[in-house]
Design a protein around this motif. Structure first.
Motif, PDB file in Angstrom:
ATOM      1  N   LYS A   1      -1.129   8.272   2.989  1.00 37.62           N
ATOM      2  CA  LYS A   1      -0.673   9.332   3.886  1.00 37.62           C
ATOM      3  C   LYS A   1      -1.034   8.959   5.319  1.00 37.62           C
ATOM      4  CE  LYS A   1      -0.889  13.178   0.581  1.00 37.62           C
ATOM      5  NZ  LYS A   1       0.548  13.484   0.658  1.00 37.62           N
TER       6      LYS A   1
ATOM      7  N   LYS B   1      -3.931   5.381  -0.811  1.00 39.45           N
ATOM      8  CA  LYS B   1      -4.058   5.843  -2.199  1.00 39.45           C
ATOM      9  C   LYS B   1      -3.975   4.676  -3.170  1.00 39.45           C
ATOM     10  CE  LYS B   1      -2.290  10.566  -1.727  1.00 39.45           C
ATOM     11  NZ  LYS B   1      -1.253  11.526  -2.193  1.00 39.45           N
ATOM     12  N   LYS B   2      -2.988   3.810  -2.955  1.00 42.51           N
ATOM     13  CA  LYS B   2      -2.810   2.628  -3.803  1.00 42.51           C
ATOM     14  C   LYS B   2      -2.710   1.407  -2.898  1.00 42.51           C
ATOM     15  CE  LYS B   2      -0.200   4.994  -7.478  1.00 42.51           C
ATOM     16  NZ  LYS B   2       1.079   5.004  -8.234  1.00 42.51           N
TER      17      LYS B   2
ATOM     18  N   TRP C   1       0.819  -1.206   0.000  1.00 42.41           N
ATOM     19  CA  TRP C   1       0.000   0.000   0.000  1.00 42.41           C
ATOM     20  C   TRP C   1       0.856   1.260   0.000  1.00 42.41           C
ATOM     21  CZ3 TRP C   1       0.802   3.305   4.033  1.00 42.41           C
ATOM     22  CH2 TRP C   1       1.353   2.768   5.194  1.00 42.41           C
ATOM     23  N   GLU C   2       0.259   2.325  -0.497  1.00 41.90           N
ATOM     24  CA  GLU C   2       0.852   3.663  -0.424  1.00 41.90           C
ATOM     25  C   GLU C   2      -0.246   4.615   0.016  1.00 41.90           C
ATOM     26  OE1 GLU C   2       2.681   4.851  -4.058  1.00 41.90           O
ATOM     27  OE2 GLU C   2       3.841   3.000  -4.273  1.00 41.90           O
TER      28      GLU C   2
ATOM     29  N   ASN D   1       3.729  11.128   3.276  1.00 43.78           N
ATOM     30  CA  ASN D   1       3.620   9.940   2.432  1.00 43.78           C
ATOM     31  C   ASN D   1       4.199   8.728   3.151  1.00 43.78           C
ATOM     32  OD1 ASN D   1       2.449  11.301   0.242  1.00 43.78           O
ATOM     33  ND2 ASN D   1       4.445  11.967  -0.510  1.00 43.78           N
ATOM     34  N   SER D   2       3.536   7.619   3.017  1.00 46.02           N
ATOM     35  CA  SER D   2       3.977   6.399   3.689  1.00 46.02           C
ATOM     36  C   SER D   2       3.609   5.197   2.835  1.00 46.02           C
ATOM     37  CB  SER D   2       3.312   6.298   5.071  1.00 46.02           C
ATOM     38  OG  SER D   2       3.798   5.174   5.771  1.00 46.02           O
ATOM     39  N   LYS D   3       4.279   4.088   3.056  1.00 43.93           N
ATOM     40  CA  LYS D   3       3.978   2.858   2.340  1.00 43.93           C
ATOM     41  C   LYS D   3       4.417   1.668   3.172  1.00 43.93           C
ATOM     42  CE  LYS D   3       8.276   3.007  -0.365  1.00 43.93           C
ATOM     43  NZ  LYS D   3       8.845   3.002  -1.738  1.00 43.93           N
TER      44      LYS D   3
END
Length: 407
Positions: A16, A47-48, A13-14, A22-24
Motif C-alpha cells: 500500500k 505486503k508481499k 512487490w505488492e 494497493n500498489s505493486k
C-alpha cells in the motif's frame, strides 16, 4: 584488491502506498530485507516481496546494451527531469523499469555514484562503451548551465535521429545482400538435392543430353563435390573481412572509400554522412560547445573516412580564421545546397538552426532513397529468383520435352 560490488537482484512487490491504495511493482536490492527497507523509505508498506524468476526460454534480460537502449534511457531521463523528478529518483525509476540486467546494473551504478557525490557526467564517463566523450561533455555543459533537462532532451533527440539514420543505412545495405544470399541458397539446394534426382532419370534415356542440361548437370556434380569447402571458404572469407576491417584502419578506410562509389548505395552513404555531420554539429554548437571542438565531435560521428578527413580539414581551416562555409567549400565533398545554407546560418547568427534543417533534409533524402531502393529490389528479387529457378527447371525438363517430341 577492492571487493567486487554485490550484484543487485530484482524483486516483485505488492503493498500500500502513502494514500492507502494497493500498489505493486519491481525494485532492485541485495536482499529481500533491503528491498522492504527501500520500499518503506519510499512510503510504501510492503505486503508481499519475492524475487522475480530469472528463467526464460529466450532470455532478453541478459542481452547486450545497444545504442538504441541508451537513446531510450536518455529520453526517459529527460522526461523525468522535465516533470520535476529529482535526478536520483529518476535513475531509480528508470532502472526498475528496464528489462535488461546489464542496463539496469549500469543505471544503478550511475545512481550510486551520483548518490556518493559524483556529477552525473562523471558517473556516465565510467561507462565509455555506452556514453562517449561527446555525450558526457554535453551532459557536463547542461549541468554547468543549470539546464540539464533541456540538454538531455537535445541529446535524446540527437541519439534517436542518429539511430534512425543507422537503421535506414543498415536496411539499404542488407536488402541487396539478402537478395544475393537467397538466390545462391536456392540455386545451391536445387543443384545439390534436385538435379541429381533428374540425372538418374537422364541416364536411362540412352541419348545425348542438350548442351544446357549437360552444363547444369556438371554444375550439380561440382556443387555436390565442393559445397562443403565452398561454404567453409565463404564463412572464412566473411570472418577474415570483418577481422581485417576491425584491426586494420587502412583496410577499413579503403572499404569506406569503395562503398561511396557503389551505385545507389554510395549516394545513400554520402547523404547519411552529411546528415550526421550537420546533426552532430547542430547539437554540440547549440549546447555552447566551441565550433572547433564541435567539429572534432562531428568528425568522429561522420561514419566514413572521406567525410571524417574533410571535417578535420574544415576544423583546421576554422582554426586559422576561415568561415565555416568557406572551409566547407574547400573540401569539395559537401554539396552546394549544404554550403549555402551554412553561409546563410553564419550571416543570420542562427547556425545551429540552419544545420538542423540541413540534417532534416538529408535524413529525409536517405529515407526516400532507401524506400526507392526497396521498391526497386522487390521486382528484381522476382527476376533473379525466376531466372535461377526457372533456368534450372527448364534445363531439367528439356530432355523430357525432346523425348516427347521424338515419340
Amino acid at each position: 584488491m577492492a571487493n567486487k560490488e554485490k550484484k543487485q537482484l530484482q524483486f516483485l512487490w505488492e503493498g500500500k502506498d502513502k494514500s492507502g491504495n494497493n500498489s505493486k511493482g519491481r525494485i532492485c536490492a541485495d536482499s529481500i530485507s533491503k528491498a522492504k527497507t527501500a520500499l518503506r523509505q519510499q512510503g510504501i508498506t510492503p505486503k508481499k516481496v519475492h524475487r522475480e524468476s530469472s528463467f526464460t526460454l529466450f532470455d532478453k534480460k541478459k542481452a547486450a546494451v545497444k545504442p538504441v537502449d541508451i537513446a531510450f534511457f536518455t529520453r526517459q531521463m529527460s522526461t523525468m527531469m522535465k516533470a520535476g523528478v529529482p535526478l536520483l529518483q529518476g535513475l531509480e525509476i528508470v532502472a526498475n523499469g528496464v528489462e535488461k540486467d546489464k542496463l539496469r546494473e549500469m543505471i544503478l551504478g550511475i545512481r550510486n555514484d551520483v548518490n556518493g557525490g559524483s556529477d552525473f557526467s562523471q558517473a556516465l564517463s565510467k561507462y565509455p562503451d555506452y556514453f562517449d566523450a561527446l555525450f558526457c561533455n554535453l551532459v557536463q555543459a547542461g549541468e554547468h548551465s543549470g539546464a540539464l533537462e533541456t540538454m538531455l532532451d537535445r541529446i535524446a533527440t540527437y541519439k534517436e535521429k542518429l539511430e534512425s539514420l543507422k537503421a535506414k543505412i543498415k536496411k539499404a545495405m542488407t536488402y541487396p545482400a539478402a537478395v544475393l544470399v537467397v538466390g545462391i541458397l536456392v540455386s545451391a539446394i536445387l543443384l545439390v538435392k534436385v538435379v541429381p534426382q533428374f540425372e538418374t532419370i537422364f541416364k536411362g534415356f540412352g541419348a545425348d543430353l542438350p548442351a544446357f542440361t549437360r552444363l547444369v548437370v556438371q554444375l550439380s556434380e561440382f556443387a555436390q563435390d565442393w559445397w562443403l569447402i565452398g561454404l567453409a571458404a565463404s564463412i572464412g572469407a566473411g570472418l577474415a573481412f570483418a577481422k581485417a576491417k576491425k584491426r586494420s584502419q587502412k583496410f577499413a578506410d579503403s572499404v569506406d572509400r569503395t562503398m561511396l562509389k557503389v551505385p545507389v548505395i554510395g549516394s545513400i552513404l554520402h547523404q547519411a554522412s552529411i546528415a550526421r555531420f550537420a546533426r552532430t554539429l547542430a547539437t554540440t554548437f547549440a549546447a555552447g560547445v566551441p565550433l572547433v571542438d564541435a567539429l572534432d565531435s562531428a568528425a568522429g560521428a561522420s561514419g566514413n573516412v572521406v567525410y571524417r578527413n574533410a571535417i578535420l580539414q574544415i576544423k583546421n581551416g576554422v582554426s586559422t580564421g576561415q568561415s565555416l562555409q568557406s572551409a566547407t567549400v574547400i573540401t569539395g565533398v559537401f554539396p552546394n545546397m549544404a554550403t549555402q545554407m551554412i553561409a546563410i546560418g553564419e550571416e543570420a547568427g542562427s547556425l545551429d538552426m540552419m544545420l538542423s534543417k540541413i540534417a532534416d533534409f538529408y535524413e529525409e533524402a536517405v529515407d526516400n532513397a532507401v524506400d526507392n531502393l526497396s521498391d526497386l529490389l522487390e521486382p528484381l528479387i522476382m527476376v533473379v529468383l525466376g531466372v535461377l529457378v526457372g533456368g534450372l527447371v527448364i534445363a531439367m525438363y528439356l530432355p523430357i520435352f525432346q523425348l516427347g517430341s521424338a515419340v
